[in-house]
Design a protein around this motif. Structure first.
Motif, PDB file in Angstrom:
ATOM      1  N   LYS A  80       0.851  -1.187   0.000  1.00  0.00           N
ATOM      2  CA  LYS A  80       0.000   0.000   0.000  1.00  0.00           C
ATOM      3  C   LYS A  80       0.887   1.238   0.000  1.00  0.00           C
ATOM      4  N   VAL A  81       0.329   2.331  -0.498  1.00  0.00           N
ATOM      5  CA  VAL A  81       1.050   3.606  -0.447  1.00  0.00           C
ATOM      6  C   VAL A  81       1.515   3.895   0.975  1.00  0.00           C
ATOM      7  N   SER A  82       0.637   3.636   1.945  1.00  0.00           N
ATOM      8  CA  SER A  82       0.955   3.949   3.344  1.00  0.00           C
ATOM      9  C   SER A  82       2.102   3.117   3.899  1.00  0.00           C
ATOM     10  N   ASP A  83       2.496   2.058   3.191  1.00  0.00           N
ATOM     11  CA  ASP A  83       3.668   1.291   3.620  1.00  0.00           C
ATOM     12  C   ASP A  83       4.955   2.082   3.414  1.00  0.00           C
ATOM     13  N   TYR A  84       4.879   3.116   2.563  1.00  0.00           N
ATOM     14  CA  TYR A  84       6.102   3.813   2.181  1.00  0.00           C
ATOM     15  C   TYR A  84       6.089   5.308   2.479  1.00  0.00           C
ATOM     16  N   TYR A  85       4.921   5.938   2.481  1.00  0.00           N
ATOM     17  CA  TYR A  85       4.889   7.363   2.806  1.00  0.00           C
ATOM     18  C   TYR A  85       3.504   7.752   3.299  1.00  0.00           C
ATOM     19  N   ASP A  86       3.481   8.883   4.019  1.00  0.00           N
ATOM     20  CA  ASP A  86       2.254   9.403   4.636  1.00  0.00           C
ATOM     21  C   ASP A  86       1.645  10.436   3.707  1.00  0.00           C
ATOM     22  N   LEU A  87       0.465  10.134   3.159  1.00  0.00           N
ATOM     23  CA  LEU A  87      -0.175  10.995   2.172  1.00  0.00           C
ATOM     24  C   LEU A  87      -1.279  11.810   2.833  1.00  0.00           C
ATOM     25  N   VAL A  88      -1.280  13.117   2.578  1.00  0.00           N
ATOM     26  CA  VAL A  88      -2.332  13.980   3.126  1.00  0.00           C
ATOM     27  C   VAL A  88      -3.008  14.733   1.978  1.00  0.00           C
ATOM     28  N   ARG A  89      -4.312  14.953   2.118  1.00  0.00           N
ATOM     29  CA  ARG A  89      -5.034  15.744   1.119  1.00  0.00           C
ATOM     30  C   ARG A  89      -4.986  17.213   1.501  1.00  0.00           C
ATOM     31  N   LEU A  90      -4.680  18.064   0.536  1.00  0.00           N
ATOM     32  CA  LEU A  90      -4.589  19.495   0.789  1.00  0.00           C
ATOM     33  C   LEU A  90      -5.966  20.141   0.703  1.00  0.00           C
ATOM     34  N   TRP A 116      -2.947  16.155  -3.400  1.00  0.00           N
ATOM     35  CA  TRP A 116      -2.382  15.465  -2.251  1.00  0.00           C
ATOM     36  C   TRP A 116      -0.901  15.813  -2.089  1.00  0.00           C
ATOM     37  N   TYR A 117      -0.339  15.376  -0.962  1.00  0.00           N
ATOM     38  CA  TYR A 117       1.086  15.645  -0.709  1.00  0.00           C
ATOM     39  C   TYR A 117       1.661  14.545   0.171  1.00  0.00           C
ATOM     40  N   PRO A 118       2.778  13.933  -0.244  1.00  0.00           N
ATOM     41  CA  PRO A 118       3.450  12.966   0.611  1.00  0.00           C
ATOM     42  C   PRO A 118       4.365  13.690   1.596  1.00  0.00           C
ATOM     43  N   MET A 119       4.116  13.534   2.874  1.00  0.00           N
ATOM     44  CA  MET A 119       4.918  14.245   3.881  1.00  0.00           C
ATOM     45  C   MET A 119       6.395  13.882   3.726  1.00  0.00           C
ATOM     46  N   GLY A 120       7.222  14.930   3.714  1.00  0.00           N
ATOM     47  CA  GLY A 120       8.642  14.746   3.458  1.00  0.00           C
ATOM     48  C   GLY A 120       9.018  15.113   2.039  1.00  0.00           C
ATOM     49  N   GLY A 121       7.992  15.297   1.178  1.00  0.00           N
ATOM     50  CA  GLY A 121       8.262  15.726  -0.188  1.00  0.00           C
ATOM     51  C   GLY A 121       7.945  14.659  -1.216  1.00  0.00           C
ATOM     52  N   MET A 122       7.873  15.090  -2.468  1.00  0.00           N
ATOM     53  CA  MET A 122       7.547  14.180  -3.563  1.00  0.00           C
ATOM     54  C   MET A 122       8.587  13.074  -3.731  1.00  0.00           C
ATOM     55  N   HIS A 123       9.789  13.335  -3.264  1.00  0.00           N
ATOM     56  CA  HIS A 123      10.825  12.306  -3.391  1.00  0.00           C
ATOM     57  C   HIS A 123      10.504  11.078  -2.546  1.00  0.00           C
ATOM     58  N   LYS A 124       9.587  11.206  -1.600  1.00  0.00           N
ATOM     59  CA  LYS A 124       9.180  10.046  -0.808  1.00  0.00           C
ATOM     60  C   LYS A 124       8.568   8.963  -1.694  1.00  0.00           C
ATOM     61  N   ILE A 125       7.911   9.387  -2.789  1.00  0.00           N
ATOM     62  CA  ILE A 125       7.383   8.402  -3.744  1.00  0.00           C
ATOM     63  C   ILE A 125       8.537   7.610  -4.336  1.00  0.00           C
ATOM     64  N   THR A 127       2.698  23.139   4.635  1.00  0.00           N
ATOM     65  CA  THR A 127       2.098  21.866   5.051  1.00  0.00           C
ATOM     66  C   THR A 127       3.045  21.032   5.889  1.00  0.00           C
ATOM     67  N   ASP A 128       4.332  21.093   5.546  1.00  0.00           N
ATOM     68  CA  ASP A 128       5.316  20.136   6.037  1.00  0.00           C
ATOM     69  C   ASP A 128       6.484  20.862   6.702  1.00  0.00           C
ATOM     70  N   PRO A 129       6.535  20.902   8.036  1.00  0.00           N
ATOM     71  CA  PRO A 129       7.614  21.625   8.715  1.00  0.00           C
ATOM     72  C   PRO A 129       8.994  20.996   8.522  1.00  0.00           C
ATOM     73  N   SER A 130       9.059  19.764   8.025  1.00  0.00           N
ATOM     74  CA  SER A 130      10.348  19.088   7.899  1.00  0.00           C
ATOM     75  C   SER A 130      11.188  19.612   6.734  1.00  0.00           C
ATOM     76  N   VAL A 131      10.600  20.387   5.812  1.00  0.00           N
ATOM     77  CA  VAL A 131      11.337  20.780   4.609  1.00  0.00           C
ATOM     78  C   VAL A 131      12.007  22.144   4.743  1.00  0.00           C
ATOM     79  N   ALA A 132      11.903  22.775   5.911  1.00  0.00           N
ATOM     80  CA  ALA A 132      12.533  24.073   6.118  1.00  0.00           C
ATOM     81  C   ALA A 132      12.875  24.239   7.596  1.00  0.00           C
ATOM     82  N   PRO A 133      13.923  25.012   7.922  1.00  0.00           N
ATOM     83  CA  PRO A 133      14.192  25.305   9.329  1.00  0.00           C
ATOM     84  C   PRO A 133      13.004  26.013   9.980  1.00  0.00           C
ATOM     85  N   GLU A 134      12.899  25.907  11.280  1.00  0.00           N
ATOM     86  CA  GLU A 134      11.784  26.530  11.993  1.00  0.00           C
ATOM     87  C   GLU A 134      11.734  28.027  11.710  1.00  0.00           C
ATOM     88  N   GLY A 135      10.532  28.519  11.419  1.00  0.00           N
ATOM     89  CA  GLY A 135      10.361  29.944  11.146  1.00  0.00           C
ATOM     90  C   GLY A 135      10.764  30.356   9.749  1.00  0.00           C
TER      91      GLY A 135
END
Length: 484
Positions: A69-79, A212-221, A354-362
């Motif tokens: 399943k997709v969820s086996d590899y990345y967390d998908l959220v609907r925007l 949609w968006y895979p948390m961590g970025g499209m490279h997660k796919i 959407t995803d705080p992991s792709v940039a430093p805080e703030g």
């Protein structure tokens, strides 16, 4: 042997391996993903290419073929909102995920258009079901594939002979609604007047199936596809550019690399089709001439900027479309009169919304894209001119200065696509989806002169985009398995 670890290359390699083939995948770059590579700088994580996740069912079906399943590899959220459009005025409008809210938005722009939206999407849903469910899975090698009378009926209902321009104007008159429903085809390689109405299926993917968006970025796919490929036994080697596809007596025996000859029972080229055929094959084994390629209609290239900003920016959504200039003029300057655009439309992705992991805080992570004609010179002064042009409009929209807060900036355009992917004419999206370049009229997925050489990706069937590339790899794998 598979050349190229993009979406199509990974899909064909994994599908063949599942069926018991011993598969080696060679990639010229330092990592997988092709145009969907990713890089880090100054604490920011940038997806280099695809940023829209549409057609989630295609990804689900792909992983399901392997019992995953997709969820086996990345967390998908609907925007929600799916994206924001900045129209002339300027007027910023959020495109809601909920159909009831979307219908109300259309109705607000044009009384009566809410009900017409339902009918427009009903027809688009049929095109999506048949177009994606049947036609794009055809290898496009013979007219006999379309001999089934049911497919002939489907083809008529798919509006292949009517233009998108004429079709959408049966439903909507308000210029904002027309821009909204026509924008997906801006990347298909033709104006709406020259694009079959079939491609309203893109509107169903957009407005009904959602963004949609895979948390961590499209490279997660990509990471998920690589993990799955290795689970199936695919051997992946990076930093191994192929120098020649070796052919003897009408069959390829393998490929030549700088490290030596690599034997193979069959070769699938997931690299740029033009490069693989015109530069890796000896002239006598090429199906197409350079003149043939030069006459193909290419989808656009892009001028991209990867920008890290050391503060948060107001008035942005994850996806932002700036339609505050003349849509028709920009399309004309891509397709009809190719040139650097006079007053370009542009797109901003801010995944840090959407995803705080792709940039430093703030901070804010920005991906800026201007669709432009392929085969244009792209010197630094041209890139910088357009950077300042669109940043002025972005600053005006956000209501704050941005350029003085930029801590990282990188541009990417035609010559970079050529250097990194051997991209023909520096295109970003492949071959245009025009009627004269559909199905059997595209470059063939199998060589006509080398009996065990195949091609996959955005320059052959079914066409450009991440979901079509996934399908392309599976279709080609099916042809290899049938014949070998």
């Amino acid at each position: 042997m598979v050349i190229g670890a993009g979406f199509a290359g990974l899909a064909v390699a994994t599908t063949l391996a599942q069926q018991g083939c011993r598969v080696t995948l060679l990639e010229k770059n330092e990592g997988p993903g092709g145009r969907a590579r990713q890089f880090q700088a100054e604490g920011f994580t940038f997806d280099m290419g695809p940023s829209w996740y549409w057609m989630p069912d295609i990804f689900e079906q792909y992983f399901a073929k392997f019992g995953r399943k997709v969820s086996d590899y990345y967390d998908l959220v609907r925007l929600d909102p799916s994206y924001q459009v900045i129209f002339k005025g300027p007027q910023a409008v959020d495109i809601p995920a909920a159909m009831s809210e979307l219908r109300a938005l259309f109705e607000r722009f044009e009384p009566g258009s809410g009900a017409r939206l339902d009918e427009f999407l009903r027809q688009a849903a049929y095109k999506y079901k048949v177009g994606i469910g049947k036609f794009v899975h055809m290898p496009g090698r013979s007219l006999l594939e379309f001999a089934d009378p049911r497919l002939v009926v489907d083809a008529v209902r798919l509006d292949l002979l009517q233009s998108m321009h004429k079709h959408v104007r049966k439903f909507f008159k308000d210029p904002r609604l027309l821009e909204l429903v026509e924008f997906p085809i801006l990347f298909l390689g033709a104006t709406s007047e020259n694009t079959p109405a079939l491609y309203s299926l893109m509107n169903y993917a957009d407005l009904a199936l959602g963004t949609w968006y895979p948390m961590g970025g499209m490279h997660k796919i990509v990471e998920g596809m690589v993990a799955l490929a290795r689970e199936q036994g695919v051997e992946i080697e990076y930093d191994v550019p192929v120098e020649q596809i070796v052919v003897e007596n009408g069959r390829t025996t393998g490929v030549q690399t700088a490290a030596g000859f690599r034997p193979a029972d069959a070769v699938v080229a997931g690299a740029d089709y033009h490069h693989a055929e015109q530069h890796l094959l000896a002239p006598e084994w090429r199906t197409y001439s350079e003149d043939y390629w030069d006459k193909r209609t290419m989808a656009p290239s892009s001028l991209l900027f990867y920008v890290g900003v050391n503060k948060r920016l107001p008035n942005l959504r994850h996806h932002n479309l700036f339609f505050d200039e003349d849509f028709g003029l920009h399309a004309e300057e891509i397709y009809e009169n190719p040139k650097w655009p006079t007053r370009p439309l542009f797109y901003v992705s801010a995944p840090s919304q959407t995803d705080p992991s792709v940039a430093p805080e703030g901070s804010e992570n920005l991906f800026l894209l201007i669709p432009v004609a392929p085969d244009l010179p792209d010197p630094e002064e041209t890139r910088e001119h357009y950077y300042n042009l669109i940043m002025e409009r972005l600053e005006r929209h956000c209501g704050t200065s941005i350029r003085d807060a930029v801590v990282y900036k990188r541009s990417y355009a035609h010559q970079d696509f050529i250097n990194d992917y051997h991209s023909y004419k520096g295109n970003a999206y492949g071959l245009a989806n025009t009627l004269r370049q559909t199905a059997i009229l595209k470059p063939a997925l199998k060589s006509k002169k080398v009996s065990n050489l195949y091609f996959t990706g955005q320059l052959t069937v079914p066409g450009p985009g991440v979901p079509p590339s996934l399908i392309s790899g599976q279709v080609v794998a099916g042809e290899v398995l049938k014949e070998l």
